[in-house]
Design a protein around this motif. Structure first.
Motif, PDB file in Angstrom:
ATOM      1  N   ASP A 158       0.832  -1.211   0.000  1.00 32.29           N
ATOM      2  CA  ASP A 158       0.000   0.000   0.000  1.00 32.29           C
ATOM      3  C   ASP A 158       0.862   1.255   0.000  1.00 32.29           C
ATOM      4  O   ASP A 158       0.566   2.229  -0.686  1.00 32.29           O
ATOM      5  CB  ASP A 158      -0.952   0.009   1.201  1.00 32.29           C
ATOM      6  N   ALA A 159       1.938   1.228   0.772  1.00 31.92           N
ATOM      7  CA  ALA A 159       2.845   2.374   0.820  1.00 31.92           C
ATOM      8  C   ALA A 159       3.502   2.590  -0.541  1.00 31.92           C
ATOM      9  O   ALA A 159       3.656   3.724  -0.996  1.00 31.92           O
ATOM     10  CB  ALA A 159       3.906   2.165   1.899  1.00 31.92           C
ATOM     11  N   ARG A 160       3.883   1.498  -1.215  1.00 29.57           N
ATOM     12  CA  ARG A 160       4.504   1.603  -2.538  1.00 29.57           C
ATOM     13  C   ARG A 160       3.507   2.166  -3.556  1.00 29.57           C
ATOM     14  O   ARG A 160       3.856   2.997  -4.391  1.00 29.57           O
ATOM     15  CB  ARG A 160       5.026   0.234  -2.978  1.00 29.57           C
ATOM     16  N   ILE A 161       2.268   1.711  -3.485  1.00 28.51           N
ATOM     17  CA  ILE A 161       1.232   2.216  -4.393  1.00 28.51           C
ATOM     18  C   ILE A 161       1.039   3.710  -4.170  1.00 28.51           C
ATOM     19  O   ILE A 161       0.965   4.488  -5.123  1.00 28.51           O
ATOM     20  CB  ILE A 161      -0.096   1.448  -4.200  1.00 28.51           C
ATOM     21  N   ALA A 162       0.967   4.128  -2.909  1.00 27.66           N
ATOM     22  CA  ALA A 162       0.809   5.551  -2.595  1.00 27.66           C
ATOM     23  C   ALA A 162       1.995   6.355  -3.120  1.00 27.66           C
ATOM     24  O   ALA A 162       1.826   7.459  -3.653  1.00 27.66           O
ATOM     25  CB  ALA A 162       0.651   5.742  -1.088  1.00 27.66           C
ATOM     26  N   GLU A 165       1.611   6.651  -6.885  1.00 28.23           N
ATOM     27  CA  GLU A 165       0.544   7.606  -7.211  1.00 28.23           C
ATOM     28  C   GLU A 165       1.023   9.040  -7.009  1.00 28.23           C
ATOM     29  O   GLU A 165       0.694   9.930  -7.801  1.00 28.23           O
ATOM     30  CB  GLU A 165      -0.697   7.319  -6.370  1.00 28.23           C
ATOM     31  N   ALA A 166       1.814   9.281  -5.969  1.00 27.54           N
ATOM     32  CA  ALA A 166       2.361  10.621  -5.719  1.00 27.54           C
ATOM     33  C   ALA A 166       3.323  11.013  -6.839  1.00 27.54           C
ATOM     34  O   ALA A 166       3.337  12.168  -7.284  1.00 27.54           O
ATOM     35  CB  ALA A 166       3.063  10.663  -4.369  1.00 27.54           C
ATOM     36  N   GLN A 167       4.126  10.059  -7.304  1.00 25.32           N
ATOM     37  CA  GLN A 167       5.053  10.344  -8.404  1.00 25.32           C
ATOM     38  C   GLN A 167       4.290  10.688  -9.681  1.00 25.32           C
ATOM     39  O   GLN A 167       4.661  11.605 -10.403  1.00 25.32           O
ATOM     40  CB  GLN A 167       5.975   9.148  -8.646  1.00 25.32           C
ATOM     41  N   VAL A 168       3.210   9.946  -9.957  1.00 25.47           N
ATOM     42  CA  VAL A 168       2.392  10.227 -11.134  1.00 25.47           C
ATOM     43  C   VAL A 168       1.776  11.615 -11.029  1.00 25.47           C
ATOM     44  O   VAL A 168       1.781  12.387 -11.988  1.00 25.47           O
ATOM     45  CB  VAL A 168       1.305   9.145 -11.327  1.00 25.47           C
ATOM     46  N   ALA A 169       1.258  11.975  -9.852  1.00 29.06           N
ATOM     47  CA  ALA A 169       0.658  13.296  -9.651  1.00 29.06           C
ATOM     48  C   ALA A 169       1.701  14.397  -9.867  1.00 29.06           C
ATOM     49  O   ALA A 169       1.413  15.412 -10.503  1.00 29.06           O
ATOM     50  CB  ALA A 169       0.046  13.391  -8.253  1.00 29.06           C
ATOM     51  N   ALA A 170       2.905  14.198  -9.356  1.00 31.56           N
ATOM     52  CA  ALA A 170       3.967  15.191  -9.528  1.00 31.56           C
ATOM     53  C   ALA A 170       4.345  15.337 -11.000  1.00 31.56           C
ATOM     54  O   ALA A 170       4.561  16.450 -11.491  1.00 31.56           O
ATOM     55  CB  ALA A 170       5.191  14.798  -8.700  1.00 31.56           C
ATOM     56  N   LEU A 171       4.403  14.219 -11.718  1.00 32.10           N
ATOM     57  CA  LEU A 171       4.713  14.274 -13.147  1.00 32.10           C
ATOM     58  C   LEU A 171       3.626  15.001 -13.920  1.00 32.10           C
ATOM     59  O   LEU A 171       3.908  15.792 -14.825  1.00 32.10           O
ATOM     60  CB  LEU A 171       4.904  12.867 -13.709  1.00 32.10           C
TER      61      LEU A 171
END
Length: 185
Positions: A158-162, A165-171
């Motif tokens: 779950d932590a890895r998925i989060a 997702e944060a990396q995708v949002a930043a990109l």
């Protein structure tokens, strides 16, 4: 192309990119008729009973000039569906030797070794990163690129998925900022 809401590819070989749309409940396959028109061919393609798809990738895996479909459902189970070019698909997951063993949280096609055949990279729920090297003829060889996260538990996944997702949002923010900067000139 992988966007967890849509995937584009020329499924019927007519030179127009068709689209697979994901809405969280299922998958809708739309045939591009040109001029901005699309036709729902989900049932025709035998995909009407595919539920909970969260990842869909369109790629000609076996280089037969027919786009194939990799789908990952809500619990992380993946199937590789071989396309016939006529909006018909057959499940070739086992025949192609793709046994993932546990839930998939991310997937993408890439030509890892630049041999012209699309390889499949997947991240498993425990953090393991696998490369399924496409050998051609419907055969893959699996290599572990990164072993499981320490503990291999659901919290780590779950932590890895989060984190992803944060990396995708930043990109996405960077792309939007770049697009805005380019538009201002």
């Amino acid at each position: 192309v992988q966007i967890e809401k849509e995937a584009w590819g020329d499924v019927d070989g007519d030179g127009l990119d068709d689209v697979a749309l994901l809405d969280g409940a299922g998958l809708t396959l739309l045939r591009n008729l040109g001029s901005g028109s699309f036709q729902d061919v989900t049932e025709t393609a035998g995909l009407g009973d595919v539920d909970g798809v969260r990842i869909a990738l369109l790629e000609d895996v076996d280089l037969d000039r027919n786009v194939d479909l990799l789908i990952v459902d809500g619990v992380g189970e993946a199937r590789l569906l071989r396309g016939s070019g006529a909006f018909a698909f057959a499940d070739v997951t086992a025949a192609f030797g793709l046994d993932f063993g546990q839930p998939i949280v991310a997937a993408r096609f890439l030509d890892h070794d630049r041999d012209g055949r699309p390889d499949l990279q997947v991240e498993l729920a425990d953090g393991t990163l696998l490369l399924h090297h496409n050998l051609g003829g419907g055969a893959f060889r699996t290599t572990t690129l990164r072993p499981a996260l320490a503990g291999g538990d659901a919290a780590a996944a779950d932590a890895r998925i989060a984190e992803l997702e944060a990396q995708v949002a930043a990109l996405k923010e960077m792309v939007e900022a770049l697009a805005g900067a380019t538009g201002d000139r």
